[in-house]
Design a protein around this motif. Sequence first.
Motif, PDB file in Angstrom:
ATOM      1  N   UNK A   1       0.827  -1.192   0.000  1.00  0.00           N
ATOM      2  CA  UNK A   1       0.000   0.000   0.000  1.00  0.00           C
ATOM      3  C   UNK A   1       0.878   1.265   0.000  1.00  0.00           C
ATOM      4  N   UNK A   2       1.957   1.231   0.792  1.00  0.00           N
ATOM      5  CA  UNK A   2       2.861   2.379   0.834  1.00  0.00           C
ATOM      6  C   UNK A   2       3.474   2.630  -0.544  1.00  0.00           C
ATOM      7  N   UNK A   3       3.797   1.546  -1.256  1.00  0.00           N
ATOM      8  CA  UNK A   3       4.368   1.707  -2.597  1.00  0.00           C
ATOM      9  C   UNK A   3       3.401   2.444  -3.527  1.00  0.00           C
ATOM     10  N   UNK A   4       2.117   2.141  -3.435  1.00  0.00           N
ATOM     11  CA  UNK A   4       1.121   2.811  -4.277  1.00  0.00           C
ATOM     12  C   UNK A   4       1.004   4.293  -3.929  1.00  0.00           C
ATOM     13  N   UNK A   5       1.034   4.602  -2.653  1.00  0.00           N
ATOM     14  CA  UNK A   5       0.943   5.996  -2.220  1.00  0.00           C
ATOM     15  C   UNK A   5       2.163   6.769  -2.709  1.00  0.00           C
ATOM     16  N   UNK A   6       3.349   6.189  -2.535  1.00  0.00           N
ATOM     17  CA  UNK A   6       4.582   6.847  -2.985  1.00  0.00           C
ATOM     18  C   UNK A   6       4.556   7.030  -4.500  1.00  0.00           C
ATOM     19  N   UNK A   7       4.147   6.004  -5.241  1.00  0.00           N
ATOM     20  CA  UNK A   7       4.075   6.103  -6.702  1.00  0.00           C
ATOM     21  C   UNK A   7       3.119   7.217  -7.116  1.00  0.00           C
ATOM     22  N   UNK A   8       1.981   7.326  -6.459  1.00  0.00           N
ATOM     23  CA  UNK A   8       1.007   8.360  -6.771  1.00  0.00           C
ATOM     24  C   UNK A   8       1.588   9.753  -6.503  1.00  0.00           C
ATOM     25  N   UNK A   9       2.228   9.927  -5.360  1.00  0.00           N
ATOM     26  CA  UNK A   9       2.801  11.228  -5.017  1.00  0.00           C
ATOM     27  C   UNK A   9       3.934  11.612  -5.970  1.00  0.00           C
ATOM     28  N   UNK A  10       4.752  10.639  -6.338  1.00  0.00           N
ATOM     29  CA  UNK A  10       5.857  10.922  -7.261  1.00  0.00           C
ATOM     30  C   UNK A  10       5.320  11.239  -8.654  1.00  0.00           C
ATOM     31  N   UNK A  11       4.250  10.557  -9.067  1.00  0.00           N
ATOM     32  CA  UNK A  11       3.630  10.867 -10.361  1.00  0.00           C
ATOM     33  C   UNK A  11       3.108  12.295 -10.373  1.00  0.00           C
ATOM     34  N   UNK A  12       2.549  12.753  -9.261  1.00  0.00           N
ATOM     35  CA  UNK A  12       2.084  14.138  -9.172  1.00  0.00           C
ATOM     36  C   UNK A  12       3.266  15.098  -9.321  1.00  0.00           C
ATOM     37  N   UNK A  13       4.365  14.805  -8.619  1.00  0.00           N
ATOM     38  CA  UNK A  13       5.551  15.659  -8.729  1.00  0.00           C
ATOM     39  C   UNK A  13       6.081  15.694 -10.156  1.00  0.00           C
ATOM     40  N   UNK A  14       6.120  14.533 -10.806  1.00  0.00           N
ATOM     41  CA  UNK A  14       6.601  14.475 -12.189  1.00  0.00           C
ATOM     42  C   UNK A  14       5.682  15.271 -13.100  1.00  0.00           C
ATOM     43  N   UNK A  15       4.380  15.149 -12.884  1.00  0.00           N
ATOM     44  CA  UNK A  15       3.420  15.870 -13.703  1.00  0.00           C
ATOM     45  C   UNK A  15       3.548  17.379 -13.559  1.00  0.00           C
ATOM     46  N   UNK A  16       3.964  17.833 -12.401  1.00  0.00           N
ATOM     47  CA  UNK A  16       4.146  19.264 -12.177  1.00  0.00           C
ATOM     48  C   UNK A  16       5.524  19.730 -12.634  1.00  0.00           C
ATOM     49  N   UNK A  17       6.366  18.809 -13.082  1.00  0.00           N
ATOM     50  CA  UNK A  17       7.689  19.164 -13.575  1.00  0.00           C
ATOM     51  C   UNK A  17       8.720  19.377 -12.483  1.00  0.00           C
ATOM     52  N   UNK A  18       8.455  18.858 -11.298  1.00  0.00           N
ATOM     53  CA  UNK A  18       9.365  19.059 -10.174  1.00  0.00           C
ATOM     54  C   UNK A  18      10.529  18.077 -10.220  1.00  0.00           C
ATOM     55  N   UNK A  19      10.359  16.963 -10.894  1.00  0.00           N
ATOM     56  CA  UNK A  19      11.454  16.001 -10.981  1.00  0.00           C
ATOM     57  C   UNK A  19      11.379  14.942  -9.903  1.00  0.00           C
ATOM     58  N   UNK A  20      10.252  14.303  -9.786  1.00  0.00           N
ATOM     59  CA  UNK A  20      10.054  13.288  -8.759  1.00  0.00           C
ATOM     60  C   UNK A  20      10.849  12.019  -8.988  1.00  0.00           C
ATOM     61  N   UNK A  21      11.475  11.880 -10.171  1.00  0.00           N
ATOM     62  CA  UNK A  21      12.240  10.675 -10.469  1.00  0.00           C
ATOM     63  C   UNK A  21      13.373  10.430  -9.499  1.00  0.00           C
TER      64      UNK A  21
END
Length: 118
Positions: free
Chosen positions: A1-21
């Motif tokens: 479950x934690x992996x899904x939450x982290x993936x979702x948050x990082x996808x949001x960061x990537x979508x905003x161009x912050x560089x969540x990678x």
Amino acid sequence: MLDLIVAFLIAILMGMGIGGGGFLVIYLTLCSNFGQIIAQGTNLVFFIICAISAVFVHIFKRKISFLQVLIMATLGSVGAFVTSSLANTVNPEIPRICLGILLCVSGTLSIIKNIKKK
């Protein structure tokens, strides 16, 4: 479950161009016990999926120069081939150290840039 939450948050960061990678690689290596090369490959796949979805939006808004895309895709493919070949021949600690240095330098430059703006 934690992996899904982290993936979702990082996808949001990537979508905003912050560089969540960078955050994804750090999370995978420190919290999920992935090896550095596997974490970077997973980050690449994750980024490609996010980027493909963004491409459709940019095509719809007509903000894509197809000549630039062709040049970047060609050079990116060559770079990916060369670096993946090198990755299998070097000590696995070297990419980890290089990524850490890159993240520190980029973070420092971002802080300096923001201070100069103010």
